[in-house]
Each structure stands twice: as structure tokens, then as C-alpha cells.
Design an enzyme around this catalytic site. Structure first.
Site, mmCIF file in Angstrom:
data_model
loop_
_atom_site.group_PDB
_atom_site.id
_atom_site.type_symbol
_atom_site.label_atom_id
_atom_site.label_comp_id
_atom_site.label_asym_id
_atom_site.label_seq_id
_atom_site.Cartn_x
_atom_site.Cartn_y
_atom_site.Cartn_z
ATOM 1 N N ASP A 160 0.832 -1.203 0.000
ATOM 2 C CA ASP A 160 0.000 0.000 0.000
ATOM 3 C C ASP A 160 0.872 1.261 0.000
ATOM 4 O OD1 ASP A 160 -2.365 1.537 0.328
ATOM 5 O OD2 ASP A 160 -2.096 1.541 2.504
ATOM 6 N N ASN A 409 6.634 -7.751 6.660
ATOM 7 C CA ASN A 409 5.392 -7.107 7.076
ATOM 8 C C ASN A 409 4.203 -7.871 6.521
ATOM 9 O OD1 ASN A 409 3.899 -4.696 8.212
ATOM 10 N ND2 ASN A 409 3.146 -4.706 6.099
ATOM 11 N N GLU A 410 3.360 -8.317 7.425
ATOM 12 C CA GLU A 410 2.087 -8.938 7.086
ATOM 13 C C GLU A 410 2.169 -10.049 6.051
ATOM 14 O OE1 GLU A 410 -0.935 -6.010 6.323
ATOM 15 O OE2 GLU A 410 -0.905 -5.354 8.406
ATOM 16 N N ASN A 463 -0.383 -5.751 13.600
ATOM 17 C CA ASN A 463 -0.994 -4.651 12.856
ATOM 18 C C ASN A 463 -2.508 -4.867 12.939
ATOM 19 O OD1 ASN A 463 1.654 -4.172 12.164
ATOM 20 N ND2 ASN A 463 1.409 -4.591 9.971
ATOM 21 N N TYR A 465 -6.638 -3.207 12.787
ATOM 22 C CA TYR A 465 -7.489 -2.108 12.307
ATOM 23 C C TYR A 465 -8.945 -2.313 12.728
ATOM 24 C CZ TYR A 465 -3.467 -0.447 9.756
ATOM 25 O OH TYR A 465 -2.221 0.057 9.457
ATOM 26 N N TYR A 469 -11.088 -1.207 9.270
ATOM 27 C CA TYR A 469 -11.465 -2.172 8.232
ATOM 28 C C TYR A 469 -12.522 -3.157 8.745
ATOM 29 C CZ TYR A 469 -7.445 -0.464 5.587
ATOM 30 O OH TYR A 469 -6.566 0.336 4.926
ATOM 31 N N GLU A 501 0.951 -1.457 14.115
ATOM 32 C CA GLU A 501 0.124 -0.575 13.275
ATOM 33 C C GLU A 501 -1.265 -0.511 13.880
ATOM 34 O OE1 GLU A 501 -0.182 -1.460 9.077
ATOM 35 O OE2 GLU A 501 1.983 -1.704 8.869
ATOM 36 N N TRP A 546 -0.114 3.907 12.863
ATOM 37 C CA TRP A 546 -0.020 3.945 11.414
ATOM 38 C C TRP A 546 -0.765 5.172 10.943
ATOM 39 C CZ3 TRP A 546 3.281 1.657 8.478
ATOM 40 C CH2 TRP A 546 3.109 1.727 7.080
ATOM 41 N N LYS A 565 -3.858 7.938 6.693
ATOM 42 C CA LYS A 565 -3.831 7.592 8.121
ATOM 43 C C LYS A 565 -2.761 8.369 8.876
ATOM 44 C CE LYS A 565 -5.862 3.016 7.562
ATOM 45 N NZ LYS A 565 -5.716 2.825 6.112
HETATM 46 C C1 GCB Z 1 -1.433 -2.468 6.642
HETATM 47 C C2 GCB Z 1 -0.126 -2.353 5.959
HETATM 48 C C3 GCB Z 1 0.207 -0.925 5.584
HETATM 49 C C4 GCB Z 1 -1.033 -0.227 5.045
HETATM 50 C C5 GCB Z 1 -2.076 -0.205 6.138
HETATM 51 C C6 GCB Z 1 -3.376 0.461 5.705
HETATM 52 O O1 GCB Z 1 -1.742 -3.393 7.308
HETATM 53 O O2 GCB Z 1 0.927 -2.929 6.683
HETATM 54 O O3 GCB Z 1 1.234 -0.928 4.633
HETATM 55 O O4 GCB Z 1 -0.763 1.059 4.583
HETATM 56 O O5 GCB Z 1 -2.381 -1.505 6.517
HETATM 57 O O6 GCB Z 1 -3.521 1.662 5.905
HETATM 58 O O7 GCB Z 1 -4.220 -0.227 5.155
#
Ligand code: GCB
Length: 599
Positions: A160, A409-410, A463, A465, A469, A501, A546, A565
Site C-alpha cells: 500500500d 510485514n504482514e 498490525n 485495524y 477495516y 500498526e 499507522w 492515516k
Molecule cells: C497495513 C499495511 C500498511 C497499510 C495499512 C493500511 O496493514 O501494513 O502498509 O498502509 O495496513 O492503511 O491499510
């Protein structure tokens, strides 16, 4: 690989500035064999993509060429001459005149070539560099190249952030003696009030090696003979988060009484250790506050810029952050040196972002095709990943600011093949550097139940959200889900957890009396909610929001001029959440906050 530094025995010419530039095309089939066609010029360091108005350059997929004439100082007779690229993204080919002198794959680590036999002191030469921005299943980061209906090459990828490319870091010409210091490794421990400094110096041939340790005032505090040894510094001043202190280990090659090469390697005396669910720096529990960052600014893309470097660290200080993660690739060495000098703690990450086809499958967590397979991420990918780890650790091993390696990462850590892919890489990381903990930033689909690799790691980096999300805009539901998730990992592994994150896209200037996603108020409430939960879970030893700043991404219907973000905008203005973070982080300093109300 040593960073070029001027000393009594070494000289440096910086090759940054304006270079001739051309993208690959029929007329540039062998661009190195003469002056580049066309009239384009590009700035170095900078990604080339946003410099020009022509969309075919911004969206170019393939090779692009940089060229300039370089004078070799006439005083360099008798010295070896090197050209060094701090980075060429994602692959580089270097020509001196018509001769290929270096090839390198990996867009975020340096490489160099000894060009002594092809150039003459006091004379110019033509330096041409090709950079290839193509990403495939065996590059890091990975990607896929397709052909559009109208016949153009098109690049897609699983990360991303925008696929900026070019010469985004400095280029150097430097001289060094034929018999020279080629590498220095410094490892420190603490014995009471004494700093113990274990060093190894590699020379380019049989050499008489000596070392001296200088304190920050330049005074000599220890010396040793031989290519390896252990030195003791009484009443050592430690490198501490927020209170940096650096020594220099000056490695010398001697010929009798003459010093024929000299190289100063800065280092700090500090230890790092994971004990139970604590992360210790110098034996004291450390709580990470800060951000995942990006190298990303308007016009220069991923181009390193000293003004942004200084300003970003000012903002880290202003907001009370004590750390950041080099998401999602190794940053310019200048950034780590700045962190070393200013006591900012760094989690150093590879460019292995996007080893996860499940994310491409949407937010289902189901990979449409297996992530790890001969057709997708395979042995060749793993070999590239291993090579990248070697280069990263060789470059960054001496930075006291770097306290942990983040191998990826992820990745799709819940899928079959994940353990086979990562176990050898994690073992390799430990072998290359037995002194630092190892982690991987884990994707939201990985739970403490289905993850296949977390037991191999020292620190669980998550990480998450919830509220963005998942449970979008429903912070009470997100709070319950987050707490259950964290407590699950804590109970199963008993390891320290860092929230590597968490964040919400936010449009500056958008307000609401309700917690509506995209508003400045929502970003604040979202972060507050996470902080309440962190304060209730003892195993949480860090929080990295993040992102530090808004950053550019590829086109996508879920992105409005990039990822928003950021706690700061792309031009580094604070959103409302910045002041809330400032209040919290300045209050808690480097210590785990207590007093979060129990549930
Ligand atoms: C994540 C990623 C990061 C993205 C972020 C997002 O999990 O590691 O690279 O930018 O989410 O904002 O979706």
C-alpha cells in the site's frame, strides 16, 4: 558494508545533483554506449516518477537511465577508486564508459564497484546507471507485471505505497588504499559501570590492525591490537533512548608507525534483551511510542532529503515519540545515523512486504491461490529474501538505535508453507546477529490460534485495524474485539506485544460531533480506544501508530490521494490526533503506563 567516510586516508566526492535521464525505449537500447538521447534531466537523490509531467514516465515499467560525467580528483593516483550507490530501486546496472561494473538487485540497500582500472586520476569518465522498477514473484517487495488491453506494460503489487523508483539516495565516488579496512563489527555489553566492546575488523588483505576508541569529545578511552578483541571502557556513558551517546571505534591499518588506512565506526554502548513479556534496553523495561513511517514526500517520492529528515525528527520529539519502524523497507543510512545521534529507537524492517495473496483476495483472509507455492512465492523468493537480510544486517548492524529486526510485514502467516518459508529466514537473522530480537509484523487475519510462525519470534508485533477495516466506525465493538485478540496472544505466548500498526484514514478539516470515520475527531477517539486497551494488557510494550504522515499509494478506490492515516499530513501539518498523542506520550515517556481502568 561500510558507509563511505572521509578520513586522513580516504576522500569522497558526492555525485548528487542533476543527471541526464531517459526511460527505456527503442532509441535507448544501449544507452550506456554514448550520451543518453533526449533532453530530460533528473535530480538525484529523488524518485523519478513525480519529477516529470509526462504520465508515461510516472507509470513507466522497466528500465530507466541516469548519466553524468564525473571527474576523478587528480590527487587520487595510487588509490583505489570506488563508485557507491546508496540505493538503486529496485535493481541497478552501472556502466563506466561502455563497461558494466556492477549489478545489484534490491532497491533499498547499497552496493559499490571498484573502478580503479577503468578511470584515471585527473580525467573524466561517463557514468551511466540503469534502474529497473519491475516487481515480480521473486523480488522484494513482490509484484506482478501484466499487459494492458492497449498493449502497455502494467505493474501491480500487494503493498500500500506507490512504487517509486530511481536513484532515491546519494551516489558517491570515493578513494581508499589498496590495503584497507573493509568491515567493522561492534557488539557491546555492560558490566556494572564498565562498557565491554567486542570488535572485529576485516581488512582487504593481510594487515596489521589496531583500534582506538574515542569518546564524544574525541578523547581516547581504549585501544587494542589485532583484528578482533574485547575492550573495556570504565565509567562508560550508555546510549539510552532519549539520551544518545556515541563513541567512535577507529579501525586502523598500520605499516610500522604509519597509519595506512583509518576508518571511524560510530557505536553506542547499550544492550537489548527480551525477558518474559518485557523488552529491556540496558536492563530496563522500555515502552515503545511512535509510528510506522515511510520515506515519502511530495515531488521527490522516496528521495532522501535532509530537510525532511531534520523536520521529521523534530516532529517526533514534539509529539513525544521515542521510536519508529522502518516500514516497509530499509531507510537511508542518514536516517539511522540521525536516530543514533538523537536517541530514537528503531525497528529495522526488510522490504518483504506483500508476501500475502490472501490480502489480494479481499478482506476475507482467503488466498485465491496459495501464497507459498512454486508458482507464487517460492524457493527463489526465499533466496532473495535471505540475500536481502544479509545486506540489511551487514549495513545496519552497528547502529545502537536499531533494537530489533523485522523480517517481513504482514506475510500470510496462517497459510500452509509459511513456516517452511520463514523458519530458515528467522534462523538466518539470528545467526547473522545474535544480539537483537527478531519479529514479523502480523496481519489482522493472523490470530493466536491460526498463526504458524509466532512461536519463532521474540516479540509479537500486531498490525490491527478494528474500528476501521473491521467494525468500521463501531468503537465499542472494536474495543471488545481488540482486547480479546491481545489477551489471546498474551496468554498463548507470554511474549512482549507491540501494536506495530493501528490507525484510521483522516481528512484534515473534516469534523463531526459523532465518531464518524474520516473525521479528525474519529482518529482521536480511535487512538484513545486503543490506548485504553493497551494500558489494560500488561504484555503490551509498545504502540506505533499507522502512520506518521499521509503518503502516496497506487490508484485505488479506497485511497484519496494516497493513504490518509497520517497523524501529520504529507506536508507535515498536525491533525487533531497529534496533540492528543503528544499529551499521552510526553506523560508516559519510556514507561508502560499504568492506571488504565480494569474491565
Ligand atoms: C497495513 C499495511 C500498511 C497499510 C495499512 C493500511 O496493514 O501494513 O502498509 O498502509 O495496513 O492503511 O491499510
Amino acid at each position: 558494508m561500510l558507509k563511505p567516510r572521509p578520513t586522513a586516508t580516504r576522500e569522497i566526492v558526492n555525485l548528487d545533483g542533476i543527471w541526464r535521464f531517459a526511460v527505456e525505449g527503442p532509441e535507448t537500447a544501449a544507452p550506456w554506449s554514448g550520451p543518453l538521447p533526449g533532453a530530460l534531466e533528473a535530480a538525484v537523490p529523488a524518485s523519478y516518477n513525480d519529477l516529470f509531467t509526462d504520465p508515461s514516465i510516472r507509470d513507466h515499467v522497466g528500465w530507466a537511465w541516469y548519466q553524468r560525467d564525473v571527474w576523478v580528483p587528480r590527487g587520487w593516483a595510487g588509490e583505489r577508486v570506488f563508485v557507491r550507490f546508496d540505493a538503486a530501486t529496485h535493481a541497478g546496472r552501472v556502466y563506466v564508459g561502455d563497461r558494466l561494473v556492477a549489478e545489484h538487485t534490491g532497491g533499498y540497500t547499497p552496493f559499490e564497484a571498484d573502478i580503479t582500472d577503468l578511470v584515471a586520476p585527473g580525467a573524466p569518465f561517463r557514468l551511466t546507471v540503469g534502474v529497473d522498477n519491475r516487481l515480480t514473484n521473486v523480488t522484494l517487495p513482490p509484484g506482478t507485471i501484466t499487459v494492458t488491453r492497449d498493449g502497455r506494460r502494467s505493474q501491480t503489487y500487494l503493498h500500500d505505497f506507490y512504487n517509486y523508483a530511481g536513484l532515491a539516495r546519494s551516489v558517491w565516488l570515493y578513494s581508499a588504499p589498496a590495503l584497507r579496512v573493509e568491515d567493522v563489527t561492534v557488539v557491546t555489553t555492560i558490566d556494572g559501570t564498565t562498557g565491554v566492546v567486542d570488535y572485529t575488523v576485516t581488512a582487504s588483505g593481510d594487515a596489521e590492525v589496531a583500534v582506538r576508541v574515542l569518546d564524544a569529545t574525541g578523547g581516547e578511552v581504549a585501544r587494542g591490537e589485532g583484528a578482533a578483541g574485547s575492550l573495556r571502557i570504565e565509567n562508560a556513558v550508555l546510549w539510552r533512548p532519549g539520551a544518545a551517546y556515541l563513541y567512535d571505534l577507529v579501525a586502523e591499518i598500520r605499516d610500522g608507525d604509519t597509519v595506512t588506512d583509518s576508518y571511524p565506526q560510530p557505536f553506542g554502548i547499550r544492550t537489548v534483551e527480551v525477558r518474559g513479556a518485557e523488552f529491556l534496553i540496558n536492563g530496563e523495561p522500555f515502552y515503545f511510542t511512535g509510528f510506522g513511517k515511510h520515506e515519502d514526500t511530495p515531488v521527490r517520492g522516496k528521495g532522501h532529503d535532509d530537510a525532511y529528515l531534520v523536520h521529521d525528527f523534530q516532529l517526533l520529539d514534539w509529539v513525544g515519540a521515542n521510536s519508529f519502524r522502518t516500514s516497509h523497507y530499509p531507510y537511508a543510512e542518514e536516517v539511522l545515523e540521525f536516530a543514533d545521534r538523537h536517541g530514537i529507537v528503531v525497528i529495522d524492517e526488510t522490504a518483504a512486504v506483500g508476501l500475502n495473496l490472501a490480502v489480494a483476495g479481499g478482506l476475507t483472509g482467503q488466498a485465491p491461490t496459495p501464497t507459498f507455492s512454486p508458482e507464487t512465492f517460492n524457493d527463489e523468493t526465499q533466496t532473495a529474501h535471505a540475500r536481502h537480510l544479509r545486506e540489511l544486517i551487514a549495513r545496519d548492524k552497528n547502529h545502537p538505535s536499531v533494537v530489533m529486526w523485522c523480517v517481513a510485514n504482514e506475510p500470510s502467516s496462517t497459510e500452509e508453507g509459511a513456516r517452511e518459508y520463514f523458519e530458515p529466514l528467522i534462523a538466518l537473522t539470528r545467526e547473522l546477529d545474535p544480539t537483537r530480537p527478531v519479529t514479523i509484523a502480523s496481519v489482522i487475519f493472523a490470530t493466536c490460534e491460526n498463526d504458524r510462525i509466532a512461536d519463532l519470534l521474540d516479540v509479537i508485533c500486531l498490525n490491527r485495524y478494528y474500528g476501521w477495516y473491521l467494525d468500521t466506525g463501531d468503537l465499542p465493538a472494536a474495543e471488545a474485539r481488540l482486547e480479546a485478540d491481545l489477551r489471546g496472544w498474551a496468554a498463548k505466548f507470554g511474549k512482549p506485544i507491540i501494536m506495530s500498526e493501528y490507525g484510521a484514514d483522516t481528512l484534515p478539516g473534516l469534523h463531526s460531533v459523532w465518531d464518524s470515520p474520516w473525521t479528525e475527531e474519529f482518529q482521536r477517539s480511535f487512538l484513545d480506544m486503543y490506548h485504553r486497551v493497551f494500558d489494560r494488557v500488561p504484555e503490551v510494550v509498545g504502540e506505533q501508530v499507522w502512520n506518521f504522515a499521509d503518503f502516496q499509494t497506487s490508484n485505488g478506490i479506497h485511497r484519496v490521494d494516497g493513504n490518509r492515516k497520517g497523524v501529520f499530513t504529507r506536508d507535515r501539518r498536525p491533525k487533531a490526533a497529534a496533540r492528543a498523542l503528544r499529551e499521552r506520550w510526553r506523560r508516559i515517556g519510556h514507561h508502560k503506563p499504568t492506571g488504565g481502568e480494569p474491565r
